[in-house]
Design an enzyme around this catalytic site. Structure first.
Site, mmCIF file in Angstrom:
data_model
loop_
_atom_site.group_PDB
_atom_site.id
_atom_site.type_symbol
_atom_site.label_atom_id
_atom_site.label_comp_id
_atom_site.label_asym_id
_atom_site.label_seq_id
_atom_site.Cartn_x
_atom_site.Cartn_y
_atom_site.Cartn_z
ATOM 1 N N TYR A 47 0.860 -1.193 0.000
ATOM 2 C CA TYR A 47 0.000 0.000 0.000
ATOM 3 C C TYR A 47 0.892 1.237 0.000
ATOM 4 C CZ TYR A 47 -4.290 2.590 0.666
ATOM 5 O OH TYR A 47 -5.347 3.446 0.482
ATOM 6 N N LYS A 102 -20.415 -20.208 -9.996
ATOM 7 C CA LYS A 102 -19.683 -20.071 -11.260
ATOM 8 C C LYS A 102 -18.250 -19.612 -10.994
ATOM 9 C CE LYS A 102 -20.362 -20.561 -15.700
ATOM 10 N NZ LYS A 102 -21.441 -19.980 -16.483
#
Length: 759
Positions: A47, A102
């Site tokens: 970060y 999925k």
């Protein structure tokens, strides 16, 4: 908190499914970091301030997102819930369990990260604008469970307005799998696809996509008839939307029964029970019937069998042969598309996927695939025209075809230079053993060897020998009676001259082998007739003689007998290599780590000298497998604590290696967790291991066997072996009842010869 069970009226399966989705954590997907997050420096790189560097790089070149973020391996699974499975329009949030499912399938079958996005808009324009707003954050968009005809417009416009692959799987997934099955059904029935007379029953998204794809494959417009809920789609019929109207033909037929009469192929994507026995009976000879309505097909195979026995049939059900299952398509199509950074998924890529699936069905099927479906054998023919979803070869078979089609059709931004290297990379994504196997395969193809398969009458052994030769790994020789082996070859669909057969009793070398063996064993209680009987009747003895006398380079056996019995037979002929020790080594492989464990089969309670020699043999095998050996002698104690008499022999083995001056790292005695801990130097700064151990020397066979089975069963490791080293000639002994793949792998190890000193 919601209850963990449904109402009393729900089925047991519903109850189990609800518990599955709730516990131990709600849902089916989560997020795992791909970079370490253990230290302040890790956070600074991940970060602020470190993240600024890739931000600037992507601002300068948006395609750099593929290099510095997960975009290139990420798919969005997007739905508005207007056509959820067979349940209808239940809304976007109700579609979330399906979309999560999925996403799981993308990860399981193609190692693609996928996240579900449920969009509340049912208006196509609003839906399209929403997906456009976030679409380029992903490498591809999988549209799902969106009703027709809106789905056609949504997919078309998103394909035009985004420069990433977009595919509505309900349309194209079914189409690709059905097209693959149709290619093979035509082959089996002797038809040319351009002559095929096709009737499509069901003109929804999936049905029309199937029709369009098979037309792209060569089916002629004039040979197709579409039937929907209102009957035949004929020229001039009112009320047809544009996508349907383009398939209308000039005909006086108005019903499904009229259209089906004399047809070669009947495709169903409609509703249960639509195909009657009379309709099936009216089809042409050797017809092709794909009844793909779910969960209940237009007609069942049992009902078809009552009418005729010449039908090739497929359904959408896993409990019948030839399942048209979308999971055979979408994971691998997106894998290939993303790997070349394709801008779209076009017709050429879909056709390539269909042809690849059809070709795979014609290959010999691994035993583990058949075992998963509880059948003795899967073989190309009427009941096997489409690969099964759990075939492990799909990951490295389908995507290269798709990727190459993307390159040839001009939609790939990063072509693949070395397709063979790409296939190997794909195999490694899901199979941790692939890297080791590929090294062995590459080496033995350069210098093919003659490998004798001692149990040459066994069907599994014949298949393995044929696969070994067919893959260009070397020359296979079966020890067998010619009539039995040839009969079994014919039953397996192989020419009866496909492999060399050597009959031990009739061999021209029979007397030579018997004379050699008599000289070797005459002072060990064997009479000449005993030796002759062994050469005539014991295929392991005969095969070992072939190695000893130079008529073969390696040997595989053990499929029909226990390994200790086989070893006794082999040792009648072959002794240890000069200065060596016979050792059984197993490789336990997990993502990111390969361990060699020794001795797992031969020495029950090795003394200190034996342990030292086992370490040397295993370290040499590690080098041969391109591993740098870091050897740990394992015990229940670490460096004398707690003390015990059983650790003394291990300490002595280390001292023996000290005196020998070997050229590999070793240390011990050590507990297993210490040996595998990269930070064990904090407690033991004197340890000579510079890396976590990758060669584990066990104090006894029983501890080796226990550790190996725990790693496999509880730790999820993939185990190769045991692999035998230390005999004067390469012999590999398979486990009783081994699969064809196991036998082929061991034949490769025999050809590779782990005894050879690595150059």
């Amino acid at each position: 908190m919601p209850a963990d069970h449904p109402s009393d009226t729900a089925s047991a399966l519903d109850a189990e499914a609800l518990r599955f989705h709730m516990k131990p954590t709600p849902g089916k997907i989560g997020l795992a970091a791909t970079k370490p997050m253990a230290t302040q420096r890790d956070l600074a790189l991940a970060y602020s301030p470190g993240v600024a560097a890739p931000v600037r790089a992507i601002a300068a070149d948006p395609d750099a997102a593929y290099d510095y973020t997960s975009k290139g391996n990420m798919v969005a699974v997007v739905s508005n819930g207007t056509a959820i499975l067979g349940l209808g329009n239940l809304g976007a949030m109700a579609s979330k369990p399906v979309m999560e499912g999925k996403a799981v399938l993308f990860k399981r079958f193609a190692d693609l990260d996928a996240f579900d996005v449920e969009v509340e808009y049912t208006d196509p324009d609003k839906f399209i604008e929403c997906v456009k707003g976030f679409g380029n954050s992903f490498g591809g968009i999988n549209l799902e469970d969106i009703k027709a005809p809106e789905c056609f417009e949504i997919e078309r416009r998103l394909r035009e307005e985004l420069d990433i692959p977009v595919m509505h799987d309900d349309q194209h997934g079914t189409a690709i799998i059905a097209a693959a099955g149709l290619i093979n059904a035509c082959d089996i029935t002797g038809r040319k696809i351009e002559d095929l007379k096709v009737v499509l029953c069901g003109a929804g998204a999936a049905g029309l996509s199937v029709l369009e794809l098979i037309k792209h494959l060569g089916v002629k417009d004039e040979n197709t008839i579409v039937v929907d809920i209102e009957g035949v789609v004929y020229e001039g019929r009112p009320g047809c939307h544009d996508r349907l109207a383009k398939h209308a033909i000039k005909t006086d037929k108005r019903t499904l029964a009229e259209a089906a009469k004399g047809a070669d192929c009947l495709l169903g994507l409609s509703a249960a029970g639509v195909f009657t026995k009379e309709i099936i009976g009216s089809l042409a000879p050797r017809p092709i019937v794909f009844a793909m309505a779910n969960p209940t097909p237009e007609i069942t195979p049992e009902e078809v069998a009552e009418v005729r026995d010449d039908v090739i049939m497929a359904t959408g059900r896993s409990d019948y042969p030839n399942q048209v299952n979308n999971v055979l398509g979408f994971p691998y199509i997106f894998r290939g598309a993303l790997d070349v950074r394709a801008t779209e998924i076009n017709e050429d890529m879909k056709v390539a996927a269909a042809r690849a699936l059809a070709a795979l069905a014609r290959e010999d099927v691994p035993d583990e695939v058949a075992n998963a479906y509880k059948v003795d054998r899967l073989q190309y023919g009427r009941d096997y025209i489409i690969p099964t979803p759990f075939d492990p070869r799909l990951i490295y078979w389908i995507p290269p075809f798709v990727a190459e089609a993307a390159v040839k059709s001009g939609v790939a931004r990063r072509p693949i230079d070395d397709i063979e290297h790409y296939k190997q990379h794909l195999a490694r994504r899901l199979d941790p053993t692939a890297s080791m196997q590929q090294r062995i395969t590459a080496a033995i193809r350069k210098e093919p060897k003659r490998i004798v398969f001692a149990e040459g009458e066994e069907p599994a052994v014949i298949r393995a020998a044929h696969a070994f030769e067919n893959q260009g790994l070397g020359k296979a020789i079966l020890i067998a009676r010619e009539d039995v082996a040839k009969q079994n070859m014919r039953e397996l669909g192989l020419p009866d001259d496909a492999l060399e057969i050597c009959n031990a009793r009739l061999s021209e070398h029979n007397s030579e082998y018997a004379e050699f063996l008599y000289k070797r064993l005459q002072r060990k209680g064997f009479l000449r007739r005993d030796v002759q009987r062994r050469v005539n009747n014991d295929r392991n003895v005969f095969a070992a003689c072939m190695l000893k006398m130079g008529q073969a380079d390696g040997m595989v056996t053990g499929v029909t007998r226990h390994s200790n019995v086989v070893m006794k037979d082999v040792k009648l002929v072959l002794g240890p290599a000069e200065g060596g020790r016979v050792v059984g080594i197993a490789s336990a492989i997990t993502p990111g780590r390969t361990l060699l464990i020794s001795d797992v089969t031969v020495e029950e309670f090795p003394d200190a000298q034996a342990l030292a020699e086992i370490a040397c043999a295993t370290a040499n095998a590690a080098k041969r497998l391109r591993l740098t050996p870091h050897v740990a002698f394992l015990s229940y104690s670490s460096f004398g604590n707690p003390p015990g008499e059983r650790t003394e022999k291990i300490q002595e083995a280390v001292r023996i290696l000290d005196r020998m001056g070997v050229d590999f790292e070793y240390e011990g005695e050590m507990a297993a967790d210490v040996a595998l801990d990269p930070d064990h130097h904090r407690l033991y700064p004197f340890s000579r291991l510079t890396q976590p151990a990758n060669v584990l020397i066990m104090p006894a066979v029983h501890s080796a066997s226990i550790a190996l089975r725990l790693l496999k069963s509880a730790g999820g490791a993939t185990v190769i072996g045991p692999m035998l080293v230390g005999l004067e000639k390469p012999v590999q002994i398979a486990r009783l009842g081994s699969s064809v793949s196991d036998i082929v792998n061991l034949a490769g190890v025999a050809a590779y010869d782990l005894n050879t000193v690595d150059a």
